[in-house]
Design an enzyme around this catalytic site. Structure first.
Site, PDB file in Angstrom:
ATOM      1  N   HIS A 125     -59.563   6.760  10.223  1.00  0.00           N
ATOM      2  CA  HIS A 125     -60.726   7.361   9.187  1.00  0.00           C
ATOM      3  C   HIS A 125     -61.550   7.658  10.095  1.00  0.00           C
ATOM      4  O   HIS A 125     -62.764   8.349   9.496  1.00  0.00           O
ATOM      5  CB  HIS A 125     -61.246   6.102   8.285  1.00  0.00           C
ATOM      6  CG  HIS A 125     -60.094   5.720   7.339  1.00  0.00           C
ATOM      7  ND1 HIS A 125     -59.543   6.799   6.498  1.00  0.00           N
ATOM      8  CD2 HIS A 125     -59.516   4.611   6.822  1.00  0.00           C
ATOM      9  CE1 HIS A 125     -58.830   5.989   5.621  1.00  0.00           C
ATOM     10  NE2 HIS A 125     -58.692   4.755   5.734  1.00  0.00           N
ATOM     11  N   ASP A 162     -49.792   5.306   6.660  1.00  0.00           N
ATOM     12  CA  ASP A 162     -50.654   4.232   6.205  1.00  0.00           C
ATOM     13  C   ASP A 162     -50.797   4.706   4.688  1.00  0.00           C
ATOM     14  O   ASP A 162     -50.603   5.917   4.290  1.00  0.00           O
ATOM     15  CB  ASP A 162     -51.955   4.191   6.945  1.00  0.00           C
ATOM     16  CG  ASP A 162     -52.696   3.367   6.778  1.00  0.00           C
ATOM     17  OD1 ASP A 162     -53.042   2.357   7.226  1.00  0.00           O
ATOM     18  OD2 ASP A 162     -53.611   3.544   5.478  1.00  0.00           O
ATOM     19  N   HIS A 164     -53.601   5.173   2.894  1.00  0.00           N
ATOM     20  CA  HIS A 164     -54.870   5.698   2.893  1.00  0.00           C
ATOM     21  C   HIS A 164     -54.605   6.966   3.781  1.00  0.00           C
ATOM     22  O   HIS A 164     -54.038   7.049   4.670  1.00  0.00           O
ATOM     23  CB  HIS A 164     -55.847   5.105   3.474  1.00  0.00           C
ATOM     24  CG  HIS A 164     -56.290   3.719   2.771  1.00  0.00           C
ATOM     25  ND1 HIS A 164     -55.712   2.485   3.460  1.00  0.00           N
ATOM     26  CD2 HIS A 164     -56.596   3.455   1.706  1.00  0.00           C
ATOM     27  CE1 HIS A 164     -56.070   1.463   2.582  1.00  0.00           C
ATOM     28  NE2 HIS A 164     -56.827   2.120   1.548  1.00  0.00           N
ATOM     29  N   ASP A 249     -49.999  -0.836   4.712  1.00  0.00           N
ATOM     30  CA  ASP A 249     -50.596  -1.187   3.711  1.00  0.00           C
ATOM     31  C   ASP A 249     -49.889  -0.329   2.201  1.00  0.00           C
ATOM     32  O   ASP A 249     -50.572  -0.637   1.065  1.00  0.00           O
ATOM     33  CB  ASP A 249     -52.193  -1.045   3.493  1.00  0.00           C
ATOM     34  CG  ASP A 249     -52.479   0.283   4.383  1.00  0.00           C
ATOM     35  OD1 ASP A 249     -51.507   1.181   4.563  1.00  0.00           O
ATOM     36  OD2 ASP A 249     -53.793   0.354   4.631  1.00  0.00           O
TER      37      ASP A 249
END
Ligand code: ZN
Length: 347
Positions: A125, A162, A164, A249
């Site tokens: 991110h 991931d 996200h 995740d």
């Protein structure tokens, strides 16, 4: 058997984002414990080096780097509502970026066939001038730019599984044809980016591929996206090096994500990337840890990936005959990318 390098270090536990923060030092403690139980004789464990300021500047602005450096003089600095630094975050982050570089150097120079860098804090991110989403320095993006600008490579694949979307990585390479960024992630979800029409800009058009997945999708749906979208594009791109933004995740046990992946799914995705890497770049793969907040899921899934990296992926994995729910996403992604990549209608 293949030689796999594991980059891991207790110093990755030094970054502390606050009590009850999910991105916690115990994540690395669990990884260290798991790695001591691994039964692979061809596993090499190695400590990371710190990334230099010049290396960090491959992806980040000088002003931003100075801001994180300054956080080392304070007990706590809040970068965003869930991204907090302690006095040791700067040094730990430099060690995380350096850990991925350590792994990439070893694979590039033939000391290992592939590698897994078990680093924290995570990176995908992190933007050129801003920390967000638990991330400070974009570890994988720095490694990709290092391969291009320091080692003269032209085609790097970053596969981000991931849960996200890796908005930082996407932004850093959005106008670049040298990095193919492919992400499969929960959508709508944090950080809000990663829709199908985000395919790059300028000379980078076609080199960003997003597969936004609704919550509750699992192994079969993920493999449909790999077999019908990611692998055909990757094979045409012919990467010289494969980097995996390996968050765990999307595992069904994860407390943040809403997906249903199991260890079998992580194994199957790894095998598919190994086949592509074998075809295109002599098997050069480096995985780097991103998210993953259930300790058991983290240990079991990363163990599965490391074991798979040691095997010879001898044959094409069989076709997946479930997961039809992912097909409309595959079709729409192909539609947006139709001028840039060829898709076989039978796939
Ligand atoms: Zn994540």
């Amino acid at each position: 058997m293949r030689k796999t390098l594991l980059v891991i270090d207790r110093r990755y536990m030094d970054h502390f984002a606050g009590q009850v923060h999910p991105e916690r030092p115990a994540r690395i403690g669990t990884m260290i414990e798991m790695s001591t139980e691994l039964k692979r004789s061809d596993l090499k464990i190695c400590a990371p080096r710190e990334a230099t300021l010049e290396e960090l500047a491959l992806c980040h602005s000088d002003g931003y780097l100075l801001t994180i450096e300054r956080s080392a003089t304070r007990e706590r600095t809040d970068f965003d509502p869930d991204t907090h630094a302690c006095a040791r975050t700067w040094s730990t982050s430099r060690l995380a970026a350096g850990g991925v570089l350590t792994a990439v150097e070893a694979v590039l120079d033939g000391e290992a066939n592939n590698a897994f860098a078990m680093v924290r804090p995570p990176g995908h991110h992190a933007l050129p001038g801003r920390a967000m989403g638990f991330c400070f320095l974009n570890n994988v993006a720095i490694a990709a730019n290092w391969l291009i600008k320091v080692r003269g490579k032209h085609r790097i694949l970053i596969l981000d599984w991931d849960v996200h979307h890796g908005n930082g990585t996407q932004e850093i390479f959005y106008d670049s044809p040298n990095v193919l960024y492919m992400s499969i992630h929960q959508y709508p979800f944090y950080p809000g980016t990663g829709w199908l029409d985000e395919i790059g800009t300028g000379s980078g058009v076609g080199f960003t591929v997003n597969a936004p997945m609704p919550a509750s999708f699992g192994d079969a749906e993920y493999l449909q996206v790999f077999d019908r979208l990611f692998l055909p594009v990757a094979r045409q791109f012919k990467p010289e090096f494969v980097l995996i933004s390996a968050g765990f995740d999307a595992h069904f046990r994860d407390p943040l994500g809403g997906m249903r992946l199991t260890e079998k799914g992580f194994l199957a995705m790894t095998r598919r990337l190994q086949l592509v890497a074998d075809e295109c770049c002599n098997g050069k793969i480096v995985a780097a840890l991103e998210g993953g907040y259930d300790l058991r899921a983290l240990a079991n899934s990363s163990r599965t990936v490391i074991e798979e990296l040691g095997r010879e992926p001898s044959a094409e994995p069989g076709a997946v005959d479930e997961g039809e729910r992912a097909l409309p996403i595959v079709e729409r992604a192909r539609y947006f990318l139709r001028d840039h990549w060829q898709f076989d209608q039978d796939d």
